[in-house]
Design a protein around this motif. Sequence first.
Motif, short mmCIF file in Angstrom:
data_model
loop_
_atom_site.label_atom_id
_atom_site.label_comp_id
_atom_site.label_asym_id
_atom_site.label_seq_id
_atom_site.Cartn_x
_atom_site.Cartn_y
_atom_site.Cartn_z
N TYR A 63 0.84 -1.21 0.00
CA TYR A 63 0.00 0.00 0.00
C TYR A 63 0.87 1.25 0.00
O TYR A 63 0.62 2.20 -0.74
N ARG A 64 1.88 1.24 0.85
CA ARG A 64 2.78 2.39 0.94
C ARG A 64 3.46 2.64 -0.42
O ARG A 64 3.53 3.77 -0.88
N ASN A 65 3.95 1.58 -1.03
CA ASN A 65 4.62 1.71 -2.32
C ASN A 65 3.66 2.22 -3.39
O ASN A 65 4.02 3.09 -4.20
N LYS A 77 -5.03 12.34 -5.93
CA LYS A 77 -6.34 11.78 -5.58
C LYS A 77 -6.26 10.26 -5.38
O LYS A 77 -6.78 9.73 -4.41
N LYS A 78 -5.59 9.57 -6.30
CA LYS A 78 -5.45 8.11 -6.19
C LYS A 78 -4.58 7.75 -4.98
O LYS A 78 -4.85 6.77 -4.28
N ALA A 79 -3.53 8.53 -4.74
CA ALA A 79 -2.67 8.28 -3.58
C ALA A 79 -3.49 8.38 -2.29
O ALA A 79 -3.36 7.54 -1.40
N ILE A 80 -4.34 9.40 -2.22
CA ILE A 80 -5.20 9.57 -1.04
C ILE A 80 -6.12 8.35 -0.88
O ILE A 80 -6.27 7.82 0.22
N LEU A 86 -5.90 1.83 3.24
CA LEU A 86 -4.99 1.25 4.24
C LEU A 86 -5.48 1.56 5.65
O LEU A 86 -5.46 0.69 6.53
N LEU A 87 -5.98 2.78 5.87
CA LEU A 87 -6.48 3.13 7.20
C LEU A 87 -7.76 2.38 7.57
O LEU A 87 -8.04 2.19 8.74
N ASP A 95 2.22 5.84 9.27
CA ASP A 95 2.71 6.22 7.94
C ASP A 95 1.56 6.67 7.04
O ASP A 95 1.66 7.66 6.32
N ALA A 96 0.47 5.92 7.08
CA ALA A 96 -0.68 6.25 6.23
C ALA A 96 -1.30 7.58 6.67
O ALA A 96 -1.64 8.42 5.83
#
Length: 181
Positions: A63-65, A77-80, A86-87, A95-96
Amino acid sequence: LYEKSKNEDKAIEYYKKALTKNKKNAAAHNNLGLLLEKRGNLKEAIEYYDKALQIDPKNFDVYRNLGDAYEKSGNVKKAIEVYEKLLRIDKNNLDALESLAILHYKAGAKEKSLEAYRGLSQLEPKKVLWHQKMAYLYEDLGKIDSAREAYKTILTLDPNNSEAKQKYVELAKRKIKTKAK
């Protein structure tokens, strides 16, 4: 092994070969994504991260990657969306939460950024950085009383923090001037 020897071509070849033998190897998909991302091939890296998550949908590292790759590609937007997903799996993932705070700020969603920093400060109440970020955002949003409270918290945690002292006094003076008008 190949990655450590800096022979990325061999490492990419190795992972692709591993995937021909076992398409369900989430680690190989992730590692191949990392190598491709390192080379700037974000679109292909994202595809491999997606495949890794299909196989191992609770892998925090993937998820982080994936979130980082979307951010690097300019798709905030997609990163969010990735970090929010993940949250939902781990609501206390620092990290998230930090990534969301930064990404929301970049997207101009300061209230959402502030919300993420509040979450971080609840998880790590003694970490001055979270309170500093909240103080800046409160001030930026015109919430002077909340900004002063955040600076007060910083001074409780770090009594020698000269910036917090200065900002606390500055905001107190600003409040006095506002009341005098």
